[in-house]
Design a protein around this motif. Structure first.
Motif, PDB file in Angstrom:
ATOM      1  N   ALA A 246      52.427  37.966  49.300  1.00  0.00           N
ATOM      2  CA  ALA A 246      52.744  37.633  50.698  1.00  0.00           C
ATOM      3  C   ALA A 246      51.969  38.617  51.561  1.00  0.00           C
ATOM      4  CB  ALA A 246      54.241  37.760  50.954  1.00  0.00           C
ATOM      5  N   THR A 247      50.956  38.096  52.286  1.00  0.00           N
ATOM      6  CA  THR A 247      50.134  38.988  53.114  1.00  0.00           C
ATOM      7  C   THR A 247      50.485  38.797  54.582  1.00  0.00           C
ATOM      8  OG1 THR A 247      48.311  37.478  53.597  1.00  0.00           O
ATOM      9  CG2 THR A 247      48.261  38.627  51.461  1.00  0.00           C
ATOM     10  N   GLY A 248      49.770  39.521  55.435  1.00  0.00           N
ATOM     11  CA  GLY A 248      49.980  39.367  56.868  1.00  0.00           C
ATOM     12  C   GLY A 248      48.804  39.879  57.657  1.00  0.00           C
ATOM     13  N   GLY A 249      48.627  39.313  58.837  1.00  0.00           N
ATOM     14  CA  GLY A 249      47.548  39.756  59.711  1.00  0.00           C
ATOM     15  C   GLY A 249      47.763  39.245  61.113  1.00  0.00           C
ATOM     16  N   SER A 250      47.143  39.919  62.066  1.00  0.00           N
ATOM     17  CA  SER A 250      47.369  39.577  63.474  1.00  0.00           C
ATOM     18  C   SER A 250      46.509  38.410  63.932  1.00  0.00           C
ATOM     19  CB  SER A 250      47.061  40.786  64.356  1.00  0.00           C
ATOM     20  OG  SER A 250      45.679  41.100  64.278  1.00  0.00           O
ATOM     21  N   ASP A 251      45.367  38.123  63.213  1.00  0.00           N
ATOM     22  CA  ASP A 251      44.407  37.119  63.695  1.00  0.00           C
ATOM     23  C   ASP A 251      43.884  37.512  65.075  1.00  0.00           C
ATOM     24  OD1 ASP A 251      42.883  34.865  63.359  1.00  0.00           O
ATOM     25  OD2 ASP A 251      44.564  33.452  63.322  1.00  0.00           O
ATOM     26  N   TYR A 252      43.735  38.810  65.261  1.00  0.00           N
ATOM     27  CA  TYR A 252      43.246  39.347  66.536  1.00  0.00           C
ATOM     28  C   TYR A 252      41.831  38.832  66.844  1.00  0.00           C
ATOM     29  CZ  TYR A 252      41.599  42.984  69.794  1.00  0.00           C
ATOM     30  OH  TYR A 252      41.065  43.659  70.856  1.00  0.00           O
ATOM     31  N   HIS A 253      41.613  38.376  68.089  1.00  0.00           N
ATOM     32  CA  HIS A 253      40.303  37.883  68.541  1.00  0.00           C
ATOM     33  C   HIS A 253      39.859  38.595  69.824  1.00  0.00           C
ATOM     34  CE1 HIS A 253      40.963  34.437  65.827  1.00  0.00           C
ATOM     35  NE2 HIS A 253      39.757  34.003  66.091  1.00  0.00           N
ATOM     36  N   GLY A 254      40.376  39.798  70.098  1.00  0.00           N
ATOM     37  CA  GLY A 254      40.074  40.446  71.374  1.00  0.00           C
ATOM     38  C   GLY A 254      40.671  39.642  72.509  1.00  0.00           C
ATOM     39  N   THR A 255      39.894  39.439  73.584  1.00  0.00           N
ATOM     40  CA  THR A 255      40.412  38.671  74.718  1.00  0.00           C
ATOM     41  C   THR A 255      40.316  37.163  74.463  1.00  0.00           C
ATOM     42  OG1 THR A 255      38.248  38.770  75.787  1.00  0.00           O
ATOM     43  CG2 THR A 255      39.850  40.455  76.410  1.00  0.00           C
ATOM     44  N   GLY A 256      39.790  36.778  73.269  1.00  0.00           N
ATOM     45  CA  GLY A 256      39.685  35.354  72.922  1.00  0.00           C
ATOM     46  C   GLY A 256      41.039  34.705  72.675  1.00  0.00           C
ATOM     47  N   ASP A 274      52.767  46.727  51.300  1.00  0.00           N
ATOM     48  CA  ASP A 274      52.026  46.701  50.029  1.00  0.00           C
ATOM     49  C   ASP A 274      50.893  45.669  50.020  1.00  0.00           C
ATOM     50  OD1 ASP A 274      53.471  44.354  49.994  1.00  0.00           O
ATOM     51  OD2 ASP A 274      54.336  44.661  47.998  1.00  0.00           O
ATOM     52  N   ALA A 275      50.750  44.884  51.092  1.00  0.00           N
ATOM     53  CA  ALA A 275      49.811  43.745  51.067  1.00  0.00           C
ATOM     54  C   ALA A 275      48.364  44.190  50.868  1.00  0.00           C
ATOM     55  CB  ALA A 275      49.944  42.924  52.340  1.00  0.00           C
ATOM     56  N   PHE A 276      47.952  45.209  51.614  1.00  0.00           N
ATOM     57  CA  PHE A 276      46.547  45.642  51.542  1.00  0.00           C
ATOM     58  C   PHE A 276      46.192  46.081  50.123  1.00  0.00           C
ATOM     59  CE2 PHE A 276      42.974  48.513  51.922  1.00  0.00           C
ATOM     60  CZ  PHE A 276      42.166  47.901  52.866  1.00  0.00           C
ATOM     61  N   GLU A 277      47.057  46.921  49.523  1.00  0.00           N
ATOM     62  CA  GLU A 277      46.779  47.414  48.170  1.00  0.00           C
ATOM     63  C   GLU A 277      46.811  46.286  47.144  1.00  0.00           C
ATOM     64  OE1 GLU A 277      49.100  49.680  49.857  1.00  0.00           O
ATOM     65  OE2 GLU A 277      48.343  51.709  49.408  1.00  0.00           O
ATOM     66  N   ARG A 278      47.720  45.329  47.330  1.00  0.00           N
ATOM     67  CA  ARG A 278      47.786  44.217  46.370  1.00  0.00           C
ATOM     68  C   ARG A 278      46.530  43.359  46.433  1.00  0.00           C
ATOM     69  NH1 ARG A 278      53.368  41.115  46.312  1.00  0.00           N
ATOM     70  NH2 ARG A 278      52.528  40.398  44.318  1.00  0.00           N
ATOM     71  N   ILE A 279      46.009  43.152  47.652  1.00  0.00           N
ATOM     72  CA  ILE A 279      44.749  42.403  47.777  1.00  0.00           C
ATOM     73  C   ILE A 279      43.601  43.200  47.144  1.00  0.00           C
ATOM     74  CG2 ILE A 279      43.024  41.543  49.430  1.00  0.00           C
ATOM     75  CD1 ILE A 279      45.419  39.678  49.131  1.00  0.00           C
ATOM     76  N   GLN A 280      43.590  44.503  47.396  1.00  0.00           N
ATOM     77  CA  GLN A 280      42.563  45.353  46.772  1.00  0.00           C
ATOM     78  C   GLN A 280      42.613  45.239  45.255  1.00  0.00           C
ATOM     79  OE1 GLN A 280      43.139  49.325  48.371  1.00  0.00           O
ATOM     80  NE2 GLN A 280      41.053  49.342  49.171  1.00  0.00           N
ATOM     81  N   GLN A 281      43.832  45.240  44.705  1.00  0.00           N
ATOM     82  CA  GLN A 281      44.004  45.116  43.252  1.00  0.00           C
ATOM     83  C   GLN A 281      43.459  43.773  42.760  1.00  0.00           C
ATOM     84  OE1 GLN A 281      44.878  47.247  40.988  1.00  0.00           O
ATOM     85  NE2 GLN A 281      45.117  48.833  42.547  1.00  0.00           N
ATOM     86  N   ALA A 282      43.776  42.712  43.513  1.00  0.00           N
ATOM     87  CA  ALA A 282      43.323  41.372  43.119  1.00  0.00           C
ATOM     88  C   ALA A 282      41.794  41.312  43.091  1.00  0.00           C
ATOM     89  CB  ALA A 282      43.878  40.327  44.084  1.00  0.00           C
ATOM     90  N   ILE A 283      41.158  41.981  44.069  1.00  0.00           N
ATOM     91  CA  ILE A 283      39.694  41.999  44.108  1.00  0.00           C
ATOM     92  C   ILE A 283      39.149  42.792  42.919  1.00  0.00           C
ATOM     93  CG2 ILE A 283      37.683  42.798  45.414  1.00  0.00           C
ATOM     94  CD1 ILE A 283      39.498  42.510  47.963  1.00  0.00           C
TER      95      ILE A 283
END
Ligand code: AMP
Ligand code: ZN
Ligand code: FE
Ligand code: FE
Length: 286
Positions: A246-256, A274-283
């Motif tokens: 289960a990951t997460g992110g802001s989908d930030y686009h600046g002023t877009g 733990d999401a960032f490390e789990r993705i790193q592990q998967a890679i």
């Protein structure tokens, strides 16, 4: 780790340079970030350099819009986040060029439709809005805003540029399976972005996940600003049950995209520690 796994720079349709974006992330106290520009890896070099200088862990990636045929024969669109894609080589990188070509063929057709609808807009107006390699509807929206027709991107998409809108034109896309296989063969790991936009629920949604997990999918973006808290919780449970991340992110686009901040989205986003490390592990496992 305090992280954000879904960020856009002006290499695609964000408004901050990769360098400025990394500084914004550092100021927000982020320790891990992933740059996920649409169909391009051209921001990776600069972003990684600045992230390194600032002591932020960095994952290179890209966000792909893909098609998927559901068991009942209907077609859905999925945004696929491909993490761990290096800009120098690999089969996915080569396909990105084809995807950008598809964009370049589509954009004039959108402009033609807009002209027919009475908007005074040409290619140069759009190119004025573009900094990076991947040109899309958001840049056309920006050109219409610059000409005074609208005040923000959301307004332009609504009924005009959105899928099925009056000036909408299809473009070439990979299938979900192709995207996962190409990303995996490139040493990457794939996650479904903001599953809410797939517009498929219950068992049919679970069936799509099962099918794509067998191809190599490693996670779903449970935590996204457009997801209500209950959906974030249920997707987190589902990921756990299915043995994916289960990951997460802001989908930030600046002023877009107005009102979105890195790390926290509209203010209430809690990206799993733990999401960032789990993705790193998967890679690393590729
Ligand atoms: P394209 O990549 O050219 O097909 O354009 C789709 C992209 O436009 C999405 O990935 C979003 O980043 C952006 N977008 C879609 N809908 C909106 C909206 N309502 N407001 C602002 N940006 C949007
Ligand atoms: Zn975007
Ligand atoms: Fe997306
Ligand atoms: Fe995105």
């Amino acid at each position: 780790m305090k992280a954000d796994l879904h960020l856009h720079s002006n290499a695609s349709d964000g408004t901050d340079t990769p360098d400025a974006l990394m500084k914004i992330c550092a100021d927000a106290g982020l320790e891990g970030v992933a740059l996920m520009d649409h169909d391009t890896l051209s921001g990776i070099g600069q972003a990684r350099q600045t992230a390194d200088d600032l002591g932020i862990a960095f994952i290179p990636g890209t966000e792909l819009s893909v098609d998927h045929e559901v068991l009942d024969g209907s077609m859905i669109k999925i945004h696929m986040l491909a993490y761990g894609i290096e800009p120098d080589s690999g089969p996915l990188r080569d396909k990105l060029e084809w995807l950008r070509q598809g964009r370049d063929e589509r954009n004039p057709k959108i402009l033609e439709k807009l002209c027919d609808l009475g908007y005074d807009i040409c290619t140069d107006d759009v190119l004025e809005q573009v900094e990076g390699a991947s040109v899309g509807r958001p840049h056309i929206a920006d050109a219409l805003i610059a000409k005074g027709y609208f005040t923000d991107r959301n307004q332009v998409f609504d009924g005009l540029l959105n899928d099925g809108g009056a000036a909408y034109v299809e473009r070439s896309r990979l299938t979900a399976t192709e995207a996962i296989e190409l990303a995996t063969a490139s040493g990457g790991a794939t996650v479904i972005a903001h599953p809410l936009t797939m517009n498929i629920h219950g068992d049919p949604f679970v069936n799509v996940l099962k099918e794509l997990i067998t191809v190599g999918l490693v996670g779903i973006e449970a935590h996204h600003p457009t997801h209500a808290p209950a959906l974030r919780d249920s997707l987190t449970e589902l990921a756990k049950d299915m043995g994916i991340i289960a990951t997460g992110g802001s989908d930030y686009h600046g002023t877009g995209k107005t009102g979105y901040s890195v790390g926290t989205g509209k203010g209430d986003l809690k990206i799993p520690e733990d999401a960032f490390e789990r993705i790193q592990q998967a890679i690393k496992g590729r």
